[in-house]
Design a protein around this motif. Structure first.
Motif, PDB file in Angstrom:
ATOM      1  N   ARG A  47       0.835  -1.208   0.000  1.00 49.06           N
ATOM      2  CA  ARG A  47       0.000   0.000   0.000  1.00 49.06           C
ATOM      3  C   ARG A  47       0.866   1.254   0.000  1.00 49.06           C
ATOM      4  O   ARG A  47       0.552   2.236  -0.667  1.00 49.06           O
ATOM      5  N   TRP A  48       1.982   1.210   0.728  1.00 51.83           N
ATOM      6  CA  TRP A  48       2.901   2.356   0.721  1.00 51.83           C
ATOM      7  C   TRP A  48       3.504   2.567  -0.672  1.00 51.83           C
ATOM      8  O   TRP A  48       3.604   3.701  -1.145  1.00 51.83           O
TER       9      TRP A  48
ATOM     10  N   ALA B 258       0.950   4.113  -2.830  1.00 50.52           N
ATOM     11  CA  ALA B 258       0.759   5.528  -2.495  1.00 50.52           C
ATOM     12  C   ALA B 258       1.912   6.379  -3.017  1.00 50.52           C
ATOM     13  O   ALA B 258       1.718   7.528  -3.443  1.00 50.52           O
TER      14      ALA B 258
ATOM     15  N   ALA C  72       1.318  15.477   3.405  1.00 48.19           N
ATOM     16  CA  ALA C  72       0.238  14.521   3.669  1.00 48.19           C
ATOM     17  C   ALA C  72       0.303  13.356   2.693  1.00 48.19           C
ATOM     18  O   ALA C  72       0.085  12.192   3.080  1.00 48.19           O
ATOM     19  N   ALA C  73       0.623  13.633   1.412  1.00 45.46           N
ATOM     20  CA  ALA C  73       0.748  12.546   0.434  1.00 45.46           C
ATOM     21  C   ALA C  73       1.927  11.644   0.772  1.00 45.46           C
ATOM     22  O   ALA C  73       1.855  10.422   0.608  1.00 45.46           O
TER      23      ALA C  73
ATOM     24  N   ASP D  13       0.999   9.192   3.513  1.00 46.72           N
ATOM     25  CA  ASP D  13       0.256   8.027   3.026  1.00 46.72           C
ATOM     26  C   ASP D  13       1.192   6.958   2.480  1.00 46.72           C
ATOM     27  O   ASP D  13       0.853   5.774   2.470  1.00 46.72           O
TER      28      ASP D  13
ATOM     29  N   ARG E 176       6.981  10.129   6.926  1.00 49.43           N
ATOM     30  CA  ARG E 176       6.617  11.369   7.607  1.00 49.43           C
ATOM     31  C   ARG E 176       7.648  12.431   7.255  1.00 49.43           C
ATOM     32  O   ARG E 176       8.850  12.196   7.326  1.00 49.43           O
TER      33      ARG E 176
END
Length: 500
Positions: free
Chosen positions: A168-169, A172, A272-273, A276, A280
């Motif tokens: 998932r990372w 993203a 923020a993207a 996801d 950080r």
């Protein structure tokens, strides 16, 4: 007996690959431009032979071959013209003494400061505040109308993380890069994994901060011993992400404040993207940017900069103090302020299918080379350019496959399938990104260069990455690997037509 399976046993790990280098296919394995130029030479020679005789036609054909040969001949991915121009510029720079830089109080630089050399010499540093209230530094290259912000990053890592979360990372991260292609002003994204020796100053500062003045003496002594008795040969990991914007309006090109407002508005969304994608991030201030650039050029300054970071007044350096006091660019390495650095660049991407851990050995801290910096240069295409590129790649792959005689090679068939898949994925909203890598190793001035070469080659081989040494442009490659706005393909002085 009964048997049971877990999710980790049955989950199939994803693999990645099928990346293609855009290439316009012509006849006889040449590129399309080279094929057209060859036809022009042949037709011109025939016309001249009809008008001036066979001898004149042979002379024109010979001249045409001399002009065409350096464009066709390639070594290390570079044409003969590109290699020749690089050699000429290198020799001219050495003849003028431009390969040696001397700063400081007794230099010819006004003010006696340690300004940044080379491509970063005309750069300027500004500071702004984003919509989230964070202060960010902004590096401006006026000649190219480009602005670069640097984000301090804290990657999540793969320890104790399930494979579906990692997938998932990765998805993203791909979505993040594709979204950058929707904008027209982001030139490049450069994630940098920087490793430096651990001095213990950061831990000592942190322990001093959390230790209460009224604590018992025994507790203070224990805390102090824990902070000072740091194991030897430890390496700290300092990741960051540089994002380079290009000013698209006259107001932003002429007024950095206008561009700072636009970047400050978009930075929270970018962070923020990245969150996801398991990263950080937080904008780095101008003081922090100066610190890591100065530490890279002057390794001996690291301890002082770490101590100053914990003081209220900071290190007190300006952008004019971020560079080295001395620098000497050699053929295959760079000497600067008590250090010697060697930079390699990616020659070819990993062959075949790989997983997300392919670069793990290269990126991980290594006590044998504590000062190591790996920069991944990602340059997303705009959505309009991406559609044209994948369509042209598919057409060129078909031409190359159909032009082969006899049994078609497996490589040609795979290229057609890869370009077709790229067309389909781009039509579904995926982005197209050019990527490369730079690896910089810094050792003491009397470091063992053959040992550095062997270790770096071994790490790159384990990561299935083919690299080559940056001959004749070590200074520019060193600056590009810092992640401070230098993008080698964008700032090259050799015409693309001659480079091929």
């Amino acid at each position: 007996m009964t048997a049971s399976t877990t999710l980790s046993d049955t989950y199939e790990r994803r693999s990645y690959g099928l990346w293609q280098k855009p290439r316009s296919a012509g006849l006889f394995g040449l590129r399309w431009g080279e094929t057209v130029l060859g036809f022009v030479v042949v037709i011109t020679a025939l016309l001249v032979s009809l008008i001036g005789g066979p001898m004149a036609g042979l002379v024109v054909a010979a001249v045409g071959l001399v002009v065409l040969a350096p464009l066709v001949w390639r070594r290390g991915g570079r044409s003969g013209y590109e290699s020749g121009l690089m050699m000429f510029k290198w020799m001219r720079a050495r003849g003028r003494g431009e390969h040696v830089y001397r700063g400081g109080r007794f230099s010819r630089i006004p003010g006696g400061q340690a300004k940044l050399p080379g491509l970063l010499a005309p750069s300027k540093l500004y500071e702004g505040i984003d919509a989230g209230g964070y202060t960010f530094g902004m590096i401006h290259l006026p000649r190219f109308a480009q602005y670069t912000v640097v984000l301090r990053a804290w990657p999540q890592g793969h320890e104790a993380v399930d494979q579906p979360v990692i997938d998932r990372w990765v998805g993203a991260w791909g979505t993040f890069l594709a979204s950058l292609g929707q904008t027209s002003d982001i030139v490049a994204v450069v994630p940098v994994i920087d490793t430096v020796p651990e001095t213990g100053n950061r831990l000592l500062t942190e322990v001093s901060t959390i230790t209460q003045p009224g604590a018992p003496d025994l507790a203070k002594q224990v805390m102090f011993e824990l902070a000072t008795e740091l194991p030897q040969e430890r390496v700290q990991l300092l990741p960051r992400i540089a994002i380079t914007f290009k000013a698209t309006t006259a107001e932003r090109r002429n007024d950095p404040a206008e561009e700072a407002v636009e970047i400050g508005r978009r930075l929270p969304g970018i962070c923020a993207a990245l969150a996801d994608a398991g990263v950080r991030a937080q904008p780095m201030s101008a003081e922090e940017i100066i610190a890591f650039i100065r530490r890279s050029y002057d390794p001996a300054a690291q301890a002082d900069l770490e101590v100053a970071a914990g003081e209220p007044e900071g290190h007190g350096l300006t952008w004019s103090d971020a560079g080295p006091l001395s620098q000497d660019e050699k053929w295959d390495h760079l000497i600067h302020d008590g250090g010697r650095s060697v930079t390699w660049e990616m020659e070819t991407a990993p062959e075949g299918a790989v997983d997300e851990r392919v670069l793990q050995r290269l990126l991980a801290p290594n006590p044998e080379v504590p000062r190591k910096r790996v920069a991944l240069v990602l340059r997303p295409h705009s959505a309009a350019d991406a559609a044209e590129i994948v369509d042209n790649d598919f057409k060129n792959a078909l031409v190359a496959q159909q032009s082969e005689r006899g049994v078609v090679s497996a490589a040609a068939t795979l290229r057609v399938g890869a370009t077709q898949q790229a067309r389909e994925e781009q039509a579904r909203g995926h982005g197209v990104t050019r990527f490369g890598a730079l690896v910089t190793i810094t050792e003491p001035a009397r470091g063992d260069l053959p040992r550095i070469e062997a270790i770096t080659r071994d790490l790159s081989t384990q990561s299935r990455l083919k690299i080559r040494r940056c001959y004749r442009y070590q200074s520019a490659a060193f600056a590009a690997s810092l992640g401070c706005g230098v993008i080698l393909p964008e700032h090259a002085s050799i015409p693309k037509a001659l480079a091929g």
